[in-house]
Design a protein around this motif. Structure first.
Motif, PDB file in Angstrom:
ATOM      1  N   VAL A  39       0.857  -1.186   0.000  1.00 44.73           N
ATOM      2  CA  VAL A  39       0.000   0.000   0.000  1.00 44.73           C
ATOM      3  C   VAL A  39       0.897   1.242   0.000  1.00 44.73           C
ATOM      4  CG1 VAL A  39      -1.769   1.309   1.251  1.00 44.73           C
ATOM      5  CG2 VAL A  39      -1.825  -1.201   1.262  1.00 44.73           C
ATOM      6  N   ALA A  40       0.606   2.192  -0.886  1.00 44.20           N
ATOM      7  CA  ALA A  40       1.322   3.463  -0.916  1.00 44.20           C
ATOM      8  C   ALA A  40       0.443   4.527  -0.279  1.00 44.20           C
ATOM      9  CB  ALA A  40       1.668   3.856  -2.351  1.00 44.20           C
ATOM     10  N   THR A  83      -4.114  -2.486   6.487  1.00 39.52           N
ATOM     11  CA  THR A  83      -4.628  -3.795   6.066  1.00 39.52           C
ATOM     12  C   THR A  83      -6.132  -3.735   5.842  1.00 39.52           C
ATOM     13  OG1 THR A  83      -2.899  -4.930   7.325  1.00 39.52           O
ATOM     14  CG2 THR A  83      -4.803  -6.240   6.679  1.00 39.52           C
ATOM     15  N   GLU A  84      -6.836  -3.061   6.746  1.00 37.53           N
ATOM     16  CA  GLU A  84      -8.289  -2.914   6.610  1.00 37.53           C
ATOM     17  C   GLU A  84      -8.643  -2.185   5.317  1.00 37.53           C
ATOM     18  OE1 GLU A  84     -11.719  -0.167   8.577  1.00 37.53           O
ATOM     19  OE2 GLU A  84     -10.209  -0.971   9.952  1.00 37.53           O
ATOM     20  N   ALA A  85      -7.903  -1.107   5.019  1.00 44.82           N
ATOM     21  CA  ALA A  85      -8.154  -0.347   3.790  1.00 44.82           C
ATOM     22  C   ALA A  85      -7.885  -1.190   2.550  1.00 44.82           C
ATOM     23  CB  ALA A  85      -7.282   0.908   3.773  1.00 44.82           C
ATOM     24  N   MET A  86      -6.840  -2.002   2.615  1.00 47.45           N
ATOM     25  CA  MET A  86      -6.497  -2.862   1.484  1.00 47.45           C
ATOM     26  C   MET A  86      -7.573  -3.921   1.265  1.00 47.45           C
ATOM     27  SD  MET A  86      -3.076  -5.202   0.978  1.00 47.45           S
ATOM     28  CE  MET A  86      -3.607  -6.343   2.274  1.00 47.45           C
ATOM     29  N   TYR A  89     -10.633  -2.409  -0.240  1.00 44.36           N
ATOM     30  CA  TYR A  89     -10.403  -2.144  -1.666  1.00 44.36           C
ATOM     31  C   TYR A  89     -10.610  -3.412  -2.490  1.00 44.36           C
ATOM     32  CZ  TYR A  89      -7.614  -1.442  -5.920  1.00 44.36           C
ATOM     33  OH  TYR A  89      -7.182  -1.384  -7.222  1.00 44.36           O
ATOM     34  N   PHE A  90     -10.053  -4.530  -2.034  1.00 44.17           N
ATOM     35  CA  PHE A  90     -10.185  -5.784  -2.777  1.00 44.17           C
ATOM     36  C   PHE A  90     -11.623  -6.284  -2.779  1.00 44.17           C
ATOM     37  CE2 PHE A  90      -5.493  -6.764  -1.734  1.00 44.17           C
ATOM     38  CZ  PHE A  90      -5.074  -6.190  -2.924  1.00 44.17           C
ATOM     39  N   ILE A  91     -12.314  -6.171  -1.637  1.00 47.61           N
ATOM     40  CA  ILE A  91     -13.707  -6.616  -1.552  1.00 47.61           C
ATOM     41  C   ILE A  91     -14.580  -5.816  -2.521  1.00 47.61           C
ATOM     42  CG2 ILE A  91     -15.749  -6.680  -0.066  1.00 47.61           C
ATOM     43  CD1 ILE A  91     -13.843  -7.354   2.277  1.00 47.61           C
ATOM     44  N   ILE A 134     -14.033  -7.895   9.119  1.00 48.23           N
ATOM     45  CA  ILE A 134     -15.357  -7.368   9.473  1.00 48.23           C
ATOM     46  C   ILE A 134     -15.410  -5.858   9.216  1.00 48.23           C
ATOM     47  CG2 ILE A 134     -16.991  -7.017  11.364  1.00 48.23           C
ATOM     48  CD1 ILE A 134     -16.821  -9.922  10.434  1.00 48.23           C
ATOM     49  N   SER A 135     -14.339  -5.157   9.619  1.00 50.03           N
ATOM     50  CA  SER A 135     -14.300  -3.704   9.419  1.00 50.03           C
ATOM     51  C   SER A 135     -14.270  -3.346   7.937  1.00 50.03           C
ATOM     52  CB  SER A 135     -13.064  -3.115  10.116  1.00 50.03           C
ATOM     53  OG  SER A 135     -13.095  -3.346  11.504  1.00 50.03           O
TER      54      SER A 135
END
Length: 356
Positions: A39-40, A83-86, A89-91, A134-135
């Motif tokens: 992640v950048a 990690t949550e943001a990544m 994004y994938f979901i 979950i988040s």
């Protein structure tokens, strides 16, 4: 009502959340995402600027205000928010669909997720992965140990009373397990894997040639010409490549040619460390299961198993046949997908998880 709509219009997904790469499989559609776990983000505002392949291209090339980070280390989350943001994004990415006609019902991603984790993680680390899912939007998150997922993905008979042995060599961890009757009889999680092989190449180039190279260069060299076992006098064992870096004595750019034999020498101590743990697992395995393993062999999965000659090296050291699973890079995520397809399997393989 909205809860039911979320479930109807969400795809169940399996995730191999790796230290180096993240793979996402959608039930009924196959593997849709294979992206680097990078992640950048902006250093001051912490705003996400890029994720996956685009972010990986920035490693070692970012200006002072931007950093490219890997939010997982040794198979566990080191940066929860990133990690949550990544994951979010994938979901959302796998739920994107082009509009058809003048009206299309929006898909609000609330999927069921099965996610592979290292077998040696602590309860706190398990909770961190589950909370991140979950988040990020999951309605249910189940965790499955990577060796078990790899065995399922490799189509091994995990529910039989006979033993099977799996060695999953990823980017951050090496997972070794003996499986029988749907459970892991013996398992060890070693935080030595692909990343340490890259570091071994970096260290070798610095110590032997006084040359500094980056992580990406070391990884490229490992993939291009790395080997764990002499491959004979043929062309493949005489591979060479040009490595470019910085001369530590002058500070100027430097290029030199390195061979397969040199890279084999560089990564040999790390390979030996992995094989030593395989020996330990074999020593602790009950005699009846050990007999099954001798007959069936050891199965390798994960990107690390693609190092040339690694199967022959392990076979020579253990005196047991060694087989590489089909498409080892996707074995774990395919195992997660099998669990999604067969919910009865969910309860049999000791998956932990829950609802929110």
């Amino acid at each position: 009502m909205f809860g039911k709509l979320w479930q109807i219009f969400s795809h169940d997904i399996g995730i191999d959340l790796g230290t180096v790469n993240t793979l996402v499989l959608v039930k009924g559609k196959g593997i849709l995402i294979r992206e680097p776990t990078v992640v950048a983000l902006h250093k001051k505002t912490r705003q996400i600027l890029a994720i996956g392949t685009e972010a990986k291209r920035m490693i070692g090339r970012t200006p002072a205000a931007i950093e490219a980070v890997r939010p997982l280390r040794d198979g566990v989350i080191s940066d929860f928010e990133t990690t949550e943001a990544m994951l979010r994004y994938f979901i959302h990415k796998v739920h994107e669909t082009p509009s058809q006609g003048t009206f299309s019902l929006p898909k609000i991603p609330r999927p069921r997720i099965v996610i592979g984790i290292p077998s040696g993680v602590t309860e706190v680390e398990r909770r961190a992965v589950q909370d991140a899912c979950i988040s990020a939007g999951a309605r249910e998150a189940y965790l499955i140990e990577e060796p078990m997922a790899a065995a399922i993905g490799a189509k091994l008979p995990i529910e039989d009373p006979e033993g099977v042995m799996v060695v999953d060599i990823g980017g951050g961890t090496t997972e070794i397990a003996v499986i029988s009757l749907g459970g892991m009889v013996i398992n060890k999680s070693l935080r030595v894997a692909g990343d340490e092989l890259d570091e071994a190449v970096i260290s070798y180039m610095r110590m032997r040639y006084g040359m500094l190279i980056g992580e990406k260069t070391a990884e490229d060299v490992k993939i291009e010409i790395g080997s764990a076992f002499p491959l004979g006098e043929g062309k493949e064992d005489n591979l060479a490549t040009v490595v470019r870096g910085r001369d530590l004595s002058t500070g100027l750019p430097k290029s030199l040619k390195v061979t397969t034999a040199e890279i084999r020498e560089a990564i040999s101590p790390t390979i030996s460390e992995i094989i030593n743990v395989i020996h330990e697992v074999l020593e602790e395995t009950p005699p009846e299961l050990l007999t099954d393993i001798v007959e069936r062999g050891i199965y390798l999965a994960g990107g690390g198993s693609l190092i040339r000659g690694l199967d022959r090296k392990i076979a020579e050291e253990t005196k047991i046949p060694v087989y590489i699973s089909d498409d080892p890079l996707t074995t774990v995520v395919r195992g997660c997908g099998e669990v999604l397809e067969n919910l009865d399997l969910l309860g049999k393989v000791k998956v932990t998880g829950g609802l929110r």
